[in-house]
Design an enzyme around this catalytic site. Structure first.
Site, short mmCIF file in Angstrom:
data_model
loop_
_atom_site.label_atom_id
_atom_site.label_comp_id
_atom_site.label_asym_id
_atom_site.label_seq_id
_atom_site.Cartn_x
_atom_site.Cartn_y
_atom_site.Cartn_z
N LYS A 79 0.85 -1.20 0.00
CA LYS A 79 0.00 0.00 0.00
C LYS A 79 0.88 1.24 0.00
CE LYS A 79 -3.94 2.07 2.50
NZ LYS A 79 -4.83 1.99 3.68
N SER A 160 -9.87 2.29 2.72
CA SER A 160 -8.93 2.94 1.83
C SER A 160 -7.97 1.98 1.11
CB SER A 160 -8.09 3.94 2.62
OG SER A 160 -7.30 3.28 3.59
N SER A 184 -10.32 0.24 7.04
CA SER A 184 -9.69 0.32 5.72
C SER A 184 -9.02 -0.96 5.23
CB SER A 184 -8.64 1.44 5.71
OG SER A 184 -9.27 2.69 5.55
#
Lengths: 494, 484
Positions: A79, A160, A184
């Site tokens: 990420k 997210s 997330s």
């Protein structure tokens, strides 16, 4: 033979170790998939060389007869919230465009030390603020899933960590890192039919992870199944002297401890999670989950978490408050974007840089956070929210008197279409309703894929555990996973 | 006791003063990063990724900085809070990389304490200390490097400061000066701050208000970053007089932040309360509350040295005059030197007089601090011992001391090599006396005729003839006998 990219973490690790295939072959297969999937927009940066170097090291070590590292030969996605040395790290924000850290986050370093390689940096909601990936400054990720009704409406991969979830679901990588502040990891996992665990706050070091809300941010793995999550988490977790909130505890051997036998476990069903207007499919899935847990030997008990309804408002005060302060460092002075209009003074530079650099959702949260911390409102908002947070934690403590784990849906709906909620921030925030309370309490929680809705879209179930009981969470997740037998996968259209 | 009063057109005014002293904690590393804190390094060479607030960097408390602040609190008898917490003070400025300063607003490390100051007119006064908290220093802007741009030096960014907040207990510039001096002395004894005001290790925010004696507190102003005792006193004097002028002209004092200009000795407005920042303080979520255990506190307490007041009392107990005791304890280096002198066997009263006159005189002349003294405490003790056992007379001791200052040699060696030993050999002295009397028969007659004052003449002549090495006391006795 199955495609190498259909294999998960454990299968790749074992296959490389057994010599069924080389790490190089695995890396090449995934690199090819990544570069062919640009339509999904899951990767912001592709780093094939990183993946190949790790693969070659794994193959070389094996040839030399050295003991295999826990993730030798496993290429993963990272990420973009994690700072990676020499590789651009932007948190999907224009304000950090072009920023290349001269340092490595603790979690990513641990993964490299465990033998993993990096396929690239994954797209996400800007500064991890969002539930759909639509706040990325570099275009939203598109979920590999499509509704079975033939509609081609592009769907949200959740957020997210939506680049992570989309990439895993599309078989672009076997596992990826995520971060979870209010859901997330779990919500995007549920939206894309994969597994993801947010460990106890403090298990994974936050050093080198771009901060959103420090008291809530936790890194965790996302992968196709529970075992792969356990393997990844073992590599990611551990005490770090560079993070004052890091827990000084040994890392349990979660993979070795996996067991789907839930005999003797009491699983609580929190009645407050039966929210209004919840689709009946979610309700039905929850009931199936309860039946599976019982089938695995667990005793089912109804519990109450009375302050649940205050969790979301409290979260949307605390998280923006911390974010408004954490994001103050993006000021155009030392790194990242600088917008210096002609004749501008320092204040003008701040204003221009931050206006140009931050997206709307980030600005919205900075403004909310600034407001709730300002003189005259601090007590009414921030202090009150902090008290609510304490009450939420007490709710869980009280629940643990009568149960060992909690079972809930992960999200109140399946994946929605991109654009469907982006005009209505509150509707978007409601996506976190089941994941936020455990975040506020710092508890480990995971989502496992449990079924499909009427449109053929994945739905997830969430298991919440006591602090430090990742093993209990993983084991319950495993029991559900085995009974759900989730085998659906998105058909490649990209 | 004489009260300090400003004589205004409407009568007398009383000044009320409180000080917030920022003291840089003595530590090799910064408060939340491992970067060095050495003064005077090239710009931006002592900056870690944490100090530069790079993305994802986190603060980790430096145990030594906390320890020093706790020891400081203990040195002023303050309550130590076993549970304290760091807060963020949010504001934007180019010298503040994080966009916030990590400080302690709500739960400081150290609570109420006090210290005693010596008043000019004699006696002491107790000044309350409200709290001590620890916080990060900011960096420094440099405006003189480029015609249109400012540069930032982050070397100081993140350096640990103690903010020591007094009660508004001072009533004159002199009291404020005495408070800063005393605080500085204590910090230096404890070793928690080097007290170097020129290098910015210690600076004060000065809160001043005026009122008619006995009236409630007036509105105060805060003058920022005053960096010497003299400037503190000057700033107060100017600010108090300014406030009196404003009030007597029918104006009101606005609560504001002011700047001190050392060149003119005046203060000027920087920003008013209305422009004041809203700092949006809240608990720093990167840091857990600070919890101190008893073992830590015990170690802090056990490591405290004897402090100025206690040392002074001890010296006075040894018979040293209050004045000398004050002089010897004001600076930790002096006290340390003097203690070493006593330890080396010097007699307290004799030693205190010698240090206060001879040693200080010599060091003054040489422009040296006591820590650079060419004569060590053990050498000095030896010298004083030679006086005490009559090996050296006072004047011989002065000669020997001068040679010690020049050569660094031990006194015994000097005495031996240069034959400076005083003689008490009565035979030798009597012989010289007889010679002196023979050469001055007229004066002997005058003396015996009643001119007592001539006694000194005979002493001088005898000493001169013996090159100053005769024991003056023996000379006196023998002369009296010989002259009858």
């Amino acid at each position: 033979m199955t495609e190498l990219t259909d294999l998960g973490v454990a299968a790749i690790r074992d296959g490389v170790q057994d010599g069924a295939f080389s790490a190089r072959e695995v890396a090449e297969a995934f690199v090819a998939k990544v570069s062919a999937a640009k339509q999904l927009n899951a990767f912001l940066v592709e780093t094939p060389d990183h993946a190949f170097a790790a693969a070659d090291a794994a193959d070389k070590a094996r040839a030399a007869g050295e003991a295999a590292k826990p993730l030798a030969g496993v290429p993963i996605g990272m990420k973009d919230l994690f700072c990676t040395k020499g590789v651009p790290s932007t948190a999907a924000s224009h304000i950090l465009e072009g920023f290349t850290p001269p340092y490595e986050s603790t979690v990513s370093q641990k993964l490299w030390d465990a033998g993993a390689g990096m396929l690239g940096k994954l797209n996400m909601d800007q500064f991890a603020m969002g539930s759909s990936n639509e706040t990325s400054a570099f275009g939203n990720v598109i979920s590999p899933w499509r509704r079975s009704d033939g509609g081609n409406a592009p769907l949200a991969p959740g957020g997210s960590s939506g680049g992570s979830s989309a990439a895993i679901a599309a078989r672009l990588c076997p596992a990826a890192t995520g971060t979870d502040t209010g859901g997330s990891i779990r919500q995007p996992a549920a939206f894309t039919g994969i597994a993801g665990i947010k460990p106890t706050y403090g298990r994974c070091s936050r050093f080198g992870i771009v901060a959103f809300a420090s008291s809530l941010d936790q890194a965790g793995p996302m992968a196709r199944d529970v075992r792969d999550c356990a393997i990844m988490l073992e590599a990611m977790a551990g005490f770090d002297a560079r993070d004052a909130t890091s827990l000084e505890l040994d890392v349990p051997r979660w993979e070795a401890g996996l067991s789907s036998d839930l005999k003797g476990k009491r699983i609580g069903i929190p009645k407050e999670y039966r929210v209004e207007n919840m689709p009946s499919e979610i309700d039905a899935l929850w009931q199936r989950g309860i039946d599976w847990a019982r089938d695995a030997g667990a005793e089912i008990v109804e519990v109450s978490l009375p302050h649940t309804k205050y969790a979301l408002p409290a979260y949307y005060i605390i998280a923006p408050a911390e974010a408004s302060s954490n994001l103050a460092r993006y000021d155009g002075v030392r790194y990242g974007l600088r917008d210096l209009p002609d004749g501008a003074n320092l204040q003008d530079m701040y204003a221009a840089t931050r206006a140009a650099g931050f997206g709307d959702e980030v600005k919205r949260r900075i403004m909310i956070g600034t407001y709730v911390l300002s003189a005259g409102y601090y007590d009414a908002y921030f202090t009150q929210a902090s008290k609510v947070r304490t009450l939420i934690a007490r709710d869980f403590d009280a629940a643990w008197e009568s149960c060992d784990l909690l079972l809930t849906p992960t999200a109140p709906s399946a994946a929605f279409a991109l654009g469907e909620k982006s005009a209505d921030p509150i509707a978007m925030y409601l996506n976190d309703v089941f994941t936020v309370p455990s975040s506020l309490a710092g508890l480990p929680a995971m989502s496992v894929p449990a079924g499909l809705d009427g449109h053929g879209l994945p739905l997830g179930l969430q298991v919440i555990g006591k602090a430090l009981d990742e093993q209990g969470v993983l084991n319950a997740g495993l029991a559900l996973e085995q009974r759900a037998g989730f085998a659906a996968r998105p058909e490649a259209w990209w | 006791m004489v009260d300090y009063r400003i004589q205004g057109a409407t009568g007398e005014w009383e000044v009320v003063i409180g000080l917030e002293v920022h003291a840089q904690v003595t530590s090799n590393a910064k408060l939340f990063s491992g970067a060095s804190t050495a003064f005077g390094a090239e710009p931006n060479t002592q900056v870690s990724l944490v100090d530069a607030a790079m993305p994802g960097m986190l603060p980790v408390p430096n145990r030594e900085c906390i320890r020093q602040a706790v020891r400081t609190g203990m040195a002023i008898d303050a309550a130590i809070n076993k549970w304290s917490r760091f807060d963020r003070k949010n504001y934007f400025y180019a010298d503040l990389p994080q966009g916030y300063q990590i400080s302690q607003l709500y739960h400081p490390l150290v609570g109420e304490g006090s210290l005693d100051i010596e008043l000019d007119e004699g006696g002491t006064k107790t000044i309350g200390v409200e709290r001590i908290h620890v916080e990060q220093d900011a960096g420094k802007l440099m405006h003189d490097q480029h015609p249109t741009r400012s540069y930032v030096d982050l070397n100081r960014s993140g350096v640990a400061l103690m903010e020591i907040v007094s009660r508004p207990d001072m009533r004159s510039p002199a009291e404020a000066g005495a408070y800063v001096r005393k605080l500085r002395s204590i910090l230096r004894y404890v070793g928690s701050c080097d007290g170097n005001m020129e290098e910015g290790s210690m600076r004060a925010d000065v809160n001043v208000s005026v009122r008619k004696p006995g009236a409630p507190f007036g509105t105060r102003t805060e003058t920022k970053n005053v960096n010497s005792v003299r400037f503190v006193m000057q700033a107060i004097e100017h600010e108090a007089n300014r406030q009196v002028d404003v009030l007597e002209a029918g104006g009101t004092i606005v609560q504001e932040t002011r700047l001190y200009d050392p060149d003119s000795g005046t203060t000027r407005s920087m920003r008013s309360k209305e422009d004041a920042h809203d700092y949006r303080y809240f608990p720093d979520p990167d840091l857990l509350p600070l919890e101190l255990d008893d073992a830590f506190l015990d170690e802090c307490r056990a490591s405290l040295p004897e402090l100025p007041d206690a040392k002074r009392a001890r010296y006075e107990g040894l018979g040293i005059t209050p004045y000398n005791a004050g002089v010897l304890t004001a600076e930790v280096e002096t006290a340390r030197w003097f203690d070493a002198l006593l330890e080396a066997g010097a007699k307290p009263v004799q030693a205190s007089n010698w240090v206060a006159s001879e040693l200080f005189g010599a060091l003054n002349r040489l422009g040296k601090g006591i820590e650079e003294s060419p004569v060590s405490p053990s050498q000095a003790a030896e010298l004083l011992g030679l006086v005490a056992d009559d090996t050296l007379s006072g004047s011989l001791a002065k000669q020997v001391f001068e040679i010690m200052l020049e050569t660094g040699d031990d006194p015994a060696k000097i005495v031996e090599e240069r034959g400076l030993k005083q003689t008490s050999d009565t035979g030798a002295i009597e012989k010289v006396i007889a010679e002196v009397m023979a050469a001055n028969e007229d004066k002997v007659a005058d003396y015996r005729g009643g001119k007592d004052k001539l006694f000194g003449f005979f002493v001088g002549q005898t000493m001169k003839a013996m090159a100053g090495k005769a024991n003056p006391q023996v000379v006196n006795e023998l002369l009296k006998k010989a002259l009858g």
